[in-house]
Design an enzyme around this catalytic site. Structure first.
Site, PDB file in Angstrom:
ATOM      1  N   SER A 154       0.808  -1.402   0.117  1.00 55.31           N
ATOM      2  CA  SER A 154       0.027  -0.173   0.081  1.00 55.31           C
ATOM      3  C   SER A 154       0.779   1.211  -0.091  1.00 55.31           C
ATOM      4  O   SER A 154       2.053   1.122   0.441  1.00 55.31           O
ATOM      5  CB  SER A 154      -1.034   0.009   1.454  1.00 55.31           C
ATOM      6  OG  SER A 154      -1.539   1.288   1.505  1.00 55.31           O
ATOM      7  N   TYR A 167      -1.589  -0.900  10.808  1.00 53.11           N
ATOM      8  CA  TYR A 167      -1.869  -1.233   9.316  1.00 53.11           C
ATOM      9  C   TYR A 167      -0.439  -0.779   8.586  1.00 53.11           C
ATOM     10  O   TYR A 167      -0.032  -1.559   7.686  1.00 53.11           O
ATOM     11  CB  TYR A 167      -2.982  -0.476   8.809  1.00 53.11           C
ATOM     12  CG  TYR A 167      -3.232  -0.519   7.402  1.00 53.11           C
ATOM     13  CD1 TYR A 167      -3.804  -1.751   6.802  1.00 53.11           C
ATOM     14  CD2 TYR A 167      -2.885   0.566   6.491  1.00 53.11           C
ATOM     15  CE1 TYR A 167      -4.196  -1.835   5.553  1.00 53.11           C
ATOM     16  CE2 TYR A 167      -3.169   0.393   4.983  1.00 53.11           C
ATOM     17  CZ  TYR A 167      -3.666  -0.762   4.651  1.00 53.11           C
ATOM     18  OH  TYR A 167      -3.925  -0.865   3.439  1.00 53.11           O
TER      19      TYR A 167
END
Length: 304
Positions: A154, A167
Site C-alpha cells: 500500500s 496497518y
C-alpha cells in the site's frame, strides 16, 4: 520515479498460466480473478468470504477458475489452497499475496484501555498471511522452474499516517518480505515485486471517499491495480535481463516497488537504490555495500 506502461501485446504470454491468489472474492482480488481468467489463465483463489467467493466462481462459470475457502492466518488453509491448484492444474506459475484488511480504531489512542491486549488482526492477515503465502508460494514456484510472486502492499508501505499504526506496520512489512527475498529468489528464476496502491475504490475506503472526492484527489479503480499485476507477470522471465517488455523501468523486472496513483503505475525502487549515495552519504553507501556483500556471501552464516 518512472512511469510504467503495460505492453498489451505481451498479454498473450499469460495463456495457460496457473495463478494462486489470496483475497480474491472482493475488490482488487475479484477484478484480478476475472481479468487473469479472461487472458486464458487458470486461477485458484482463496478468501474467508465464502458466499462472495462461491458467487464469483459461479458467475465466471469455468472449470479454469476455482474458489477455496482460505483464512490466510492459518498455515494449513494456505497449504490446502496451493495443494488444490497443484491437484487441479499440475503446477503454479504466479502467486499473488493480495489478502488484506484495515480495522478502524487506533490502538494507540489515549483512551484505549491499557490492560486490554490489542488484537492486531492487521498484522496477522496483512503480514503473517503474506509471509505464509510467500513461503508456500516460493516452494511451488521452484517446482515449476520459476515464476512470479507479487506482494500487495500500500502507499502505507512507505508513507506515514496517523491513527493506523498497525496497518502501516503491516504494509511496511510487505516491503520487508520483498527485500528479504528478491536477491535469492531471482537466482531461482522467481521474480518478486511489490504493489503499493494509493486510494483505490474498494470497500476498504468507504469512510474517506466523500472527502477524498471533494478535494479532487487521484483515485484508482481496482483494474488499475490489476494492470500493475499484469505488468509484473509480462515483463520477461527472471533470467532474461533484456526482456522487460513493459516500458519505463530497468531490467530485470524483479525487486520492483510499483506505486499506483490516479490510474497510473510508477516504479519507485530503482531510483531509491540509485540515489543511495546522496541520501545516505557516499562513504556510508560504500561501506554498506561491502557489508552487504559479506552478508550475501554463501559462506557467511548467522549460526555460531
Amino acid at each position: 520515479m518512472s512511469k510504467i506502461v503495460l505492453d498489451t501485446a505481451s498479454l498473450g504470454s499469460l495463456k495457460g498460466k496457473v495463478i494462486v491468489l489470496t483475497g480474491g472474492a472482493n475488490g482488487i482480488g475479484k477484478t484480478a480473478v476475472s481479468t487473469f481468467h479472461g487472458h486464458g489463465c487458470k486461477v485458484v483463489f482463496g478468501d474467508v468470504s465464502v458466499k462472495a467467493g462461491q458467487a464469483l466462481e459461479t458467475s465466471i462459470g469455468s472449470s479454469s477458475v476455482k474458489f477455496v475457502q482460505c483464512d490466510v492466518t492459518r498455515y494449513q488453509n494456505q497449504l490446502d489452497l496451493f495443494s488444490r491448484a497443484q491437484e487441479l492444474f499440475g503446477r503454479v506459475d504466479i502467486v499473488i499475496a493480495n489478502a488484506g484488511i484495515h480495522d478502524a480504531g487506533d490502538v494507540f489512542a489515549a483512551d484505549e484501555p491499557l490492560e486490554a491486549e490489542p488484537k492486531l488482526r492487521e498484522l496477522d492477515v496483512n503480514l503473517k498471511g503474506a509471509l505464509f503465502t510467500s513461503k508456500i508460494g516460493m516452494a511451488y514456484l521452484r517446482k515449476s522452474g520459476g515464476g512470479d510472486l507479487i506482494l500487495v502492499s500500500s502507499i502505507a508501505g512507505f508513507k506515514e499516517a496517523t491513527s493506523m499504526t498497525p496497518y502501516i506496520a503491516s504494509k511496511h512489512g510487505i516491503l520487508g518480505i520483498l527485500r528479504g527475498l528478491r536477491i535469492s529468489a531471482i537466482q531461482e528464476g522467481i521474480r518478486v515485486n511489490a504493489i503499493c496502491p494509493w486510494m483505490t475504490r474498494t470497500g476498504m475506503v468507504t469512510g474517506i471517499e466523500d472527502g477524498w472526492y471533494k478535494h479532487g484527489l487521484p483515485v484508482n479503480e481496482p483494474m488499475d491495480v490489476v494492470t500493475s499485476f499484469l505488468i509484473c507477470v509480462t515483463s520477461g522471465p527472471a533470467e532474461d535481463n533484456n526482456n522487460a517488455k513493459s516500458t519505463g523501468s530497468a531490467a530485470p523486472f524483479s525487486g520492483k516497488i510499483l506505486y499506483i496513483a490516479g490510474g497510473d503505475t510508477y516504479e519507485i525502487e530503482d531510483n531509491l537504490q540509485a540515489l543511495e549515495p546522496q541520501w545516505l552519504g557516499s562513504e556510508n553507501s560504500r561501506v554498506l555495500k561491502l557489508g552487504q556483500a559479506y552478508l550475501e556471501d554463501p559462506s557467511t552464516s548467522w549460526a555460531k
